[in-house]
Every structure is written in structure tokens, then in C-alpha cells.
Design a protein around this motif. Structure first.
Motif, short mmCIF file in Angstrom:
data_model
loop_
_atom_site.label_atom_id
_atom_site.label_comp_id
_atom_site.label_asym_id
_atom_site.label_seq_id
_atom_site.Cartn_x
_atom_site.Cartn_y
_atom_site.Cartn_z
N VAL A 181 0.74 -1.45 -0.08
CA VAL A 181 0.40 0.18 -0.29
C VAL A 181 0.38 1.42 0.02
O VAL A 181 0.72 2.10 -0.70
N PHE A 182 1.69 1.29 0.92
CA PHE A 182 2.59 2.44 1.07
C PHE A 182 3.68 2.45 0.08
O PHE A 182 3.89 3.31 -0.61
N ASN A 183 3.88 1.66 -1.22
CA ASN A 183 4.63 1.88 -2.73
C ASN A 183 3.31 2.28 -3.56
O ASN A 183 3.66 3.14 -3.98
N ALA A 184 2.11 1.70 -3.59
CA ALA A 184 1.36 1.64 -4.50
C ALA A 184 0.64 3.09 -4.42
O ALA A 184 0.85 4.16 -5.49
N GLY A 185 0.88 3.68 -3.28
CA GLY A 185 0.24 5.23 -3.15
C GLY A 185 1.30 6.00 -3.03
O GLY A 185 0.76 7.17 -2.98
N GLY A 186 2.52 6.13 -3.35
CA GLY A 186 3.45 6.40 -3.70
C GLY A 186 4.00 7.79 -2.09
O GLY A 186 4.30 8.37 -2.21
N CYS A 187 3.87 7.52 -1.28
CA CYS A 187 3.92 8.18 -0.05
C CYS A 187 5.60 8.63 0.61
O CYS A 187 5.21 9.86 0.24
N ALA A 188 6.05 7.75 -0.27
CA ALA A 188 7.42 7.84 -0.02
C ALA A 188 7.95 9.81 -1.24
O ALA A 188 9.13 10.54 -0.60
N SER A 189 6.98 9.73 -1.98
CA SER A 189 7.44 10.76 -2.72
C SER A 189 8.02 12.01 -2.02
O SER A 189 8.10 12.70 -2.83
N CYS A 190 6.62 11.93 -1.66
CA CYS A 190 6.78 13.95 -0.69
C CYS A 190 7.00 13.68 0.39
O CYS A 190 7.80 14.02 1.20
#
Lengths: 312, 145
Positions: free
Chosen positions: A49-58
Motif C-alpha cells: 500500500v505504501f509503495n502503491a500510494g507513493g507516500c515516500a515521494s512527498c
């Protein structure tokens, strides 16, 4: 005359009342229901979910390469001012270490903080609103397992009237759709998975669509690209209009390596997106490709005219 | 007299230099294109669309190293606008890091020329070299289609 003044005052009060009612932040999960969400959850699923949601990008701390160090501080420029991503590490004071699953659910599914204030839609809850509550719980289990980072990120730097958070209630009334994604039985399982990954977690449309002057996505041009709101360049059209010549494997390959079929390598924040999607199982990238390749052709905003002597 | 001659020579040298570098944007765009063109063959090999061929891989790595050496000279001050350049302003504000990234790319491509000897070492080492593309584009190239 007296009567007119009275009527006007009444109208004003009524208007204010309607404004207050329309802009009231609403929760997705009550504290009572939230208690049940505290048990269970799966860290490995949460990582997806973390990778699909792209949390790290921001949210990853800028200037370092560890995608699990979520101290925030990334500045997202926009026509409304600069948004700064907050610390979402497990730090109990500066991050979200003290949050319950219900708090994360209200943030992601409704754009509401634990204190009951609206979040700005730079945080793409317009997409996350379609996510499953189980995924939010798994994500929380994963986030709690990551390092605590000390220090709060800077505040947003916005122009009036965008500084008034309560007004976001009106924006949400116009643009926040909280209905869960419905499975499409006529489509394949992979398509449905891709539909969920793109529309409930991946938030591709948030950048790949043009927006109106108050920041709402123009529905008729969803996924049709447009000028980069961060200021430089142009976001590509990813409907059949732009990806017509691409195969599903080409789209999946781009999400894995960042390379287009011509071996150009994607730039700007899409490079960070590829870091997220390359960490997903290949079946999920294939599913996203299947869904994206099914988007009907839509004409996007025109690109600025190219200079005559352009080489590339 | 000799002073005049020297001055004229210096001026001429400058003019020639400027002429050779008259269009750094076009030149670097061409150079970038040569990178993507040379990545095609190894890319197809990695995807299993073409049989492994060591000489083609080595030729690509040589192109990578050559470009890595030459490219940093093609971003002189003032070449940040024109020709639809997609180079971001950061190229010039973070020039030291930008140049260091090119140097790293060159040294990795050179090292891979030595370490890649067969299909197994190709599959193990080539993607790492190619990752430099995205690593640099993230900060220094605008989105485009």
C-alpha cells in the motif's frame, strides 16, 4: 428600511450557517469503530500500500535516499503557494506515532486531521478516499514499523484566501467523492486490481490531469496531461491518445525501470514515482498497465508551440 | 604591433571557441539521443527480445562513458533557455552535484566495460549503470512527452 436591514442580516446569518454546515469536516471512522481496527493488519501488505500510494515521494526527508525515513519537508509548489509535506514518521510528537488507525483513516479517506481540521488536497485524499479500510490498517502497521524522525516540517506558505482551511469544506463538497470503487465484473481481475491501484492508491490522475483555477481536476480531461503544476515541463497524456502506440508491457516496463519504449528515461517527480512502482510486485505493475491501457482517448490541453530549431 | 596581433589572435581564438560551442543545447540534445539509441540493443537483450551479444553491449558502454565525459561541458552558463530545453534550473544552481553525477556515470560505464564478460555479468551489472538515467533526470530534467 429597518426591515431590509433585518432581512439582509438574516440572509447573511443563513449564508454563514450554510457555509458552516457545508464546510464541516466529517469523519470516515468514529473513535468507537476505530478501536476494532487497532488489532490485526499485515506489515507486508502495508508495504505494498505504501509503495502503491507513493507516500515516500512527498514524505521522505529530502536530500537522502532512504525511502522509509519520513521526516517530511518536501516543498510542492503550486499556483496557490507552496505546500510542505509533514513528518509522517513514527515519532510520537513530531510524526504520527501517536495516531490511531482511525486517525489515518480519517486523514486518507476524508482529508481530516485528528483535530478535525481539513487537509489541503495537495495530500491526494481525493484518490485515497476510494481506498479500502483494511489497506489503511495494513499501511498503519507498516508505518509504525519505520524509524521515528525528530523535527517537524515547515508550515505551508500559501496565499490568502487559501490560508483559511475551513473553506476547503466547500472544495471537498465539489470535488471529494467518497464512494468506494465498485468492481467491474465484465473486466478481468487484473484490470480491477489495476483500477484500484491507479484510482484509489497510485493517484496518477492527480498530476496527469489538468485542473481548473480552483484546483479541481477537469473531469473531461482526466489523465490527458497538461502543463506541470510544479512549474517546469509538461505532464504527458496517458490516455489512449498518448499511449496508443505503447503495449501493456511497455507501460509495465516504464513503471519498473523508468524507460520508455524509446529508451528515454522519465524525469522530474515521475522518477520518484518509478522508485515506488518498481518496488511493487510485477503482477501489480502489469495490472496498472492493463487499466491504464484501457483509458479511452481524451484530448488534453495543447502543448506550448515548439521552437523551430528543436533537435530533440 | 605585437600587442595588437596578440589581441587579435586571442579574439579569434575566443570566436572559434564560441563557434565550436555555438549551440550547446542542440549538441547536448543530440548527445542524449545517442544515449537512448545506444541503450536500445542492451535493453532488448535484457527484456529477452534479442540474443545476448557482448560486442554490442561493450559498444553501448563505450558510448555511455564517452557521453559521460563530454556532457558536463555542454551546459555552460546561459544555456538554460531555448531549443525547448528540458534542463531544469537546478543544473546550474547545483552544478557541482550535476557534474559529479556525470562523472559517476562515466566511471560506472567504464567499470562495467571491464566487469561485463558474459550474459550473466551483463544481467547483473548493466541495469545498475542504466539506473543513472533516472537518478539524474529526477532532479535535472523536466517532465515532457
Amino acid at each position: 428600511m429597518k426591515r431590509l436591514v433585518f432581512s439582509l442580516a438574516l440572509l447573511c446569518a443563513l449564508g454563514l450557517g450554510v457555509f458552516w454546515w457545508l464546510t464541516a469536516p466529517g469523519a470516515a471512522v468514529s473513535a468507537q469503530d476505530g478501536a476494532a481496527l487497532e488489532s490485526g493488519g499485515d506489515r507486508a501488505r502495508g508495504e505494498i500500500v505504501f509503495n502503491a500510494g507513493g507516500c515516500a515521494s512527498c514524505h521522505m526527508t529530502p536530500g537522502q535516499s532512504e525511502r522509509t525515513v519520513l521526516g517530511g519537508g518536501f516543498a510542492l509548489t503550486s499556483p496557490f503557494g507552496t505546500f510542505v509535506a509533514p513528518n509522517i514518521s513514527s515519532h510520537p510528537r513530531d510524526g504520527i506515532g501517536a495516531w490511531k488507525v482511525a486517525d489515518l483513516a480519517n486523514a486518507m479517506l476524508r482529508g481530516v486531521s485528528p483535530e478535525g481540521a481539513h487537509y489541503y488536497p495537495a495530500f491526494p485524499y481525493t484518490t485515497y478516499a476510494h481506498a479500502k479500510i483494511e489497506d489503511v490498517r495494513d499501511l498503519m502497521v507498516y508505518l509504525r514499523s519505520l524509524p521515528a524522525v525528530e523535527g517537524k516540517a515547515a508550515s505551508h506558505d500559501l496565499q490568502f484566501p487559501f490560508t483559511i482551511r475551513r473553506g476547503l469544506g466547500l472544495w471537498k463538497w465539489l470535488y471529494l467523492d467518497t464512494t468506494p470503487l465498485k468492481p467491474e465484473p465484465v473486466q478481468s481481475e487484473a484490470w480491477n486490481r489495476g483500477h484500484y491501484l491507479v484510482e484509489a492508491l497510485g493517484h496518477c490522475a492527480e498530476c496527469h490531469s489538468p485542473r481548473n483555477p480552483i484546483g479541481g481536476i477537469i473531469a473531461a480531461q482526466r489523465f490527458a496531461g497538461g502543463p506541470d503544476p510544479e512549474g517546469h515541463g509538461f505532464v504527458p497524456n496517458i490516455t489512449a491518445k498518448g499511449l496508443g502506440a505503447w503495449s501493456r508491457a511497455d507501460v509495465s516496463e516504464l513503471l519498473a525501470t523508468g524507460f520508455t519504449p524509446d529508451y528515454d528515461s522519465v524525469g522530474g517527480s515521475m522518477a520518484a514515482v518509478v522508485k515506488n512502482t518498481s518496488s511493487l510486485p510485477k503482477a501489480d505493475r502489469d495490472a496498472m498497465a492493463e487499466y491504464l491501457k484501457s483509458l479511452p482517448a481524451r484530448e488534453g490541453p495543447p502543448r506550448p508551440a515548439k521552437q523551430a530549431s528543436k533537435v530533440d | 604591433m605585437i600587442r595588437h596581433l596578440l589581441a587579435a589572435t586571442a579574439l579569434l581564438a575566443c570566436a572559434t571557441g564560441a563557434f565550436a560551442q555555438s549551440d550547446p543545447i542542440a549538441e547536448r540534445q543530440q548527445l542524449m539521443k545517442s544515449l537512448s539509441q545506444s541503450a536500445r540493443a542492451p535493453g532488448a537483450m535484457l527484456k529477452g527480445e534479442a540474443p545476448f551479444e557482448l560486442s554490442a553491449v561493450q559498444a553501448t558502454l563505450k558510448t555511455f562513458a564517452d557521453v559521460g565525459k563530454k556532457a558536463p561541458t555542454l551546459f555552460p552558463a546561459g544555456s538554460n533557455v531555448g531549443h525547448d530545453t528540458a534542463a531544469m534550473p537546478k543544473v546550474w544552481t547545483d552544478k557541482a552535484d550535476f557534474d559529479a553525477k556525470w562523472a559517476k556515470f562515466e566511471s560506472e560505464a567504464t567499470a562495467a566495460q571491464a566487469s561485463i564478460k558474459d550474459e550473466a555479468s551483463f544481467k547483473a551489472n548493466f541495469p545498475g549503470v542504466a539506473r543513472a538515467c533516472g537518478g539524474c533526470h529526477e532532479n535535472y530534467r523536466a517532465k515532457k512527452n
